[in-house]
Design an enzyme around this catalytic site. Structure first.
Site, PDB file in Angstrom:
ATOM      1  N   LYS A 203       0.867  -1.178   0.000  1.00 50.78           N
ATOM      2  CA  LYS A 203       0.000   0.000   0.000  1.00 50.78           C
ATOM      3  C   LYS A 203       0.903   1.227   0.000  1.00 50.78           C
ATOM      4  O   LYS A 203       1.410   1.650   1.021  1.00 50.78           O
ATOM      5  CB  LYS A 203      -0.904   0.005   1.241  1.00 50.78           C
ATOM      6  CG  LYS A 203      -2.230   0.775   1.073  1.00 50.78           C
ATOM      7  CD  LYS A 203      -2.081   2.266   0.850  1.00 50.78           C
ATOM      8  CE  LYS A 203      -1.835   3.018   2.140  1.00 50.78           C
ATOM      9  NZ  LYS A 203      -1.828   4.514   1.891  1.00 50.78           N
ATOM     10  N   GLU A 279       8.326   1.354  11.885  1.00 51.12           N
ATOM     11  CA  GLU A 279       9.407   2.351  11.899  1.00 51.12           C
ATOM     12  C   GLU A 279       8.700   3.687  11.833  1.00 51.12           C
ATOM     13  O   GLU A 279       8.147   4.063  10.803  1.00 51.12           O
ATOM     14  CB  GLU A 279      10.353   2.139  10.721  1.00 51.12           C
ATOM     15  CG  GLU A 279      11.631   2.958  10.856  1.00 51.12           C
ATOM     16  CD  GLU A 279      11.624   4.207   9.995  1.00 51.12           C
ATOM     17  OE1 GLU A 279      11.370   5.291  10.579  1.00 51.12           O
ATOM     18  OE2 GLU A 279      11.874   4.103   8.789  1.00 51.12           O
ATOM     19  N   CYS A 314      12.819  10.558   8.273  1.00 47.94           N
ATOM     20  CA  CYS A 314      12.528  10.085   9.631  1.00 47.94           C
ATOM     21  C   CYS A 314      13.743  10.200  10.546  1.00 47.94           C
ATOM     22  O   CYS A 314      13.596  10.453  11.750  1.00 47.94           O
ATOM     23  CB  CYS A 314      12.013   8.655   9.591  1.00 47.94           C
ATOM     24  SG  CYS A 314      13.088   7.505   8.708  1.00 47.94           S
ATOM     25  N   GLU A 411       8.164  16.253  16.045  1.00 52.09           N
ATOM     26  CA  GLU A 411       8.687  15.964  14.714  1.00 52.09           C
ATOM     27  C   GLU A 411       8.006  16.883  13.708  1.00 52.09           C
ATOM     28  O   GLU A 411       6.796  16.818  13.504  1.00 52.09           O
ATOM     29  CB  GLU A 411       8.448  14.502  14.334  1.00 52.09           C
ATOM     30  CG  GLU A 411       9.062  14.147  12.993  1.00 52.09           C
ATOM     31  CD  GLU A 411       8.857  12.695  12.604  1.00 52.09           C
ATOM     32  OE1 GLU A 411       9.773  12.110  12.008  1.00 52.09           O
ATOM     33  OE2 GLU A 411       7.770  12.158  12.903  1.00 52.09           O
TER      34      GLU A 411
END
Length: 509
Positions: A203, A279, A314, A411
């Protein structure tokens, strides 16, 4: 529709060298927009589509099939049937290796096309996209070459028994990947899952589905059997949720936000307790001690660590911790390095940064920049978006940041660097570990004793010493705390997609 053979041939055999040549190739591209289910490209059953946009220009690239529950059910059924047939799962590791290496070769043949798709789809510079495709190919080749070199175990039993420990594929793996490194993150998931013998449903992010759909056609050329690899473009709350709740999906592999990762774990609990490997987010500290020998190198790496890929990374080194005795000098060096990293047209090989992926992310980053100024951080560089078409934000650096400020804790996923000062090693460690995340960390020092002390005490899945993000395929990639629990890359990635089975044999006469 499928990409024409003539376009693929041009892109495969001709290496563009400048912006004009990349633009010419972009204008010739045709996009596959349909889902890939059970060896066929098909429209979503609902007929729904989603719009993918070039963030550097604002122009519409394509209307792509937007899958939902019905499409997920078809794909899961096909994947499960393929697994039960065993024409992939029960192939020998050597046979699977040959097929995956063929897929890697096809990706190499179409490297420029694949890189161009990611550049157009999510705004990353073409030079960066080319590096991503190299990484994806490397991952596929490394993992394929590994699978026929892994042995089982024999337990230490007495003479009357034989204990065997074998690894078997899990079954159906759903891989949900992000938009920032579309094809490289895909390879990190599907390479070990396929190598181990699983059926895989991919996906891709709704913001960057085009390269995944092109990969589907290459997988068919490589000879992957029907139902073994499928691609479902669509939204997370529709087709992603359906895959996560499916009782026939045995494993979820996910890279993305911590918030979504938590939701996927809940879906696993609500369904069949499927394995979930995550993750997730990061707010990674990059620690510069005064005994760092090469401050220019460290400053260049510190700037690259946060501004590469527009900060949409990330493991971005978004928290820069600098010993106060060198702080003013070092921050000035980082500012100078950042001046050479301004965003530009993603099709220009000289552009270091490209466009933010979409309007939502663009506004999110600008809101954080405004909040940083309101909270009292000192703006040392950037802060204002570029004029003109496209979603471009220059490198932005805040100094005098404290742990209570949003720019220092949350973040941002954009080109925003938060600088902290510290006076000693203990203070540096306390600042570094004062985070919900633990994906990556950096240490710059020539003192080997300090390097080892700090590296062991950092709460992080990976620590880079006198570099940033340097590791290759030989070491695992993943985080701790709310950065997740899974591991990509290296032989350890195969642990995620296999089940340990014990076979105990009685040898008594």
């Amino acid at each position: 529709m499928n990409t024409p053979t003539t376009v693929s041939t041009i892109i495969s055999t001709t290496a563009p060298t400048n912006q004009t040549e990349w633009q010419a190739l972009a204008e010739k591209l045709d996009f596959e927009t349909r889902a890939y289910i059970n060896d066929r490209f098909v429209d979503a059953q609902s007929g729904n589509t989603l719009t993918t946009i070039n963030p550097a220009t604002g122009s519409v690239l394509a209307e792509v099939a937007s899958c939902d529950d019905a499409d997920a059910a078809l794909a899961v059924k096909a994947a499960q049937e393929a697994f039960q047939r065993g024409d992939w799962a029960r192939r020998s590791p050597t046979q699977r290796k040959v097929t995956l290496l063929k897929l890697a070769d096809l990706m190499q043949d179409h490297k420029h096309e694949l890189a161009l798709l990611d550049t157009l789809d999510m705004g990353k510079p073409i030079s960066s996209a080319l590096g991503d495709i190299d990484g994806a190919i490397s991952c596929l080749r490394y993992t394929a070459e590994s699978i026929d070199k892994l042995y089982g175990e024999v337990a230490p039993t007495g003479d009357n028994n034989l204990g065997l420990i074998v690894r078997e594929p899990l079954g159906v793996v759903a891989a949900i990947v992000p938009w920032n490194f579309p094809l490289m993150m895909t390879a990190w998931k599907i390479a070990p899952a396929l190598a181990a013998g699983n059926s895989v449903i991919l996906k891709p992010s709704e913001k960057s589905p085009l390269s995944a759909l092109r990969l589907a056609s290459l997988s068919k050329q490589a000879g992957l059997p029907m139902g073994v690899f499928q691609v479902l473009p669509g939204y997370g709350h529709t087709v992603g949720k359906a895959l996560a709740l499916s009782m026939q999906v045995d494993c979820l592999a996910f890279t993305g936000s911590t918030q979504v990762g938590k939701q996927l774990m809940q879906y696993a609990g609500q369904s069949n307790l499927k394995r979930v490997y995550l993750e997730c987010g990061g707010k990674s500290p990059n620690i510069i001690f005064a005994d760092c020998q090469n401050l220019d190198k460290a400053a260049q790496h510190a700037a690259t660590a946060i501004f590469h890929n527009q900060g949409e990374v990330c493991i971005a080194g978004s928290r820069l911790l600098v010993e106060n005795s060198i702080r003013e000098d070092f921050v000035a060096r980082v500012v100078k390095a950042a001046e050479q990293m301004q965003p530009g047209d993603p099709l220009d090989p000289e552009s270091f940064m490209g466009a933010m992926v979409d309007e939502t992310q663009y506004r999110r980053v600008l809101d954080y920049i405004q909040q940083g100024q309101e909270e009292g951080a000192t703006l040392r560089a950037g802060g204002e978006p570029l004029n003109g078409p496209g979603l471009f934000i220059p490198p932005t650096i805040f100094d005098d940041v404290t742990p209570k400020m949003a720019v220092g804790r949350e973040e941002i996923f954009g080109p925003v660097l938060a600088v902290f000062g510290f006076d000693n090693e203990d203070e540096a460690l306390a600042l570094a570990n004062d985070s919900d995340f633990g994906l990556a960390a950096g240490v710059w020092s020539q003192n080997i004793d300090r390097v080892m002390r700090v590296s062991r005490k950092l709460q992080s899945g990976q620590v880079y010493v006198n570099n940033w993000a340097g590791p290759d395929m030989t070491v695992p990639f993943g985080g701790v705390k709310q950065s997740g629990n899974g591991r990509d890359k290296s032989l350890h990635s195969l642990d995620e997609y296999t089940e340990i089975k014990t076979i105990w044999m009685s040898l008594q006469p």
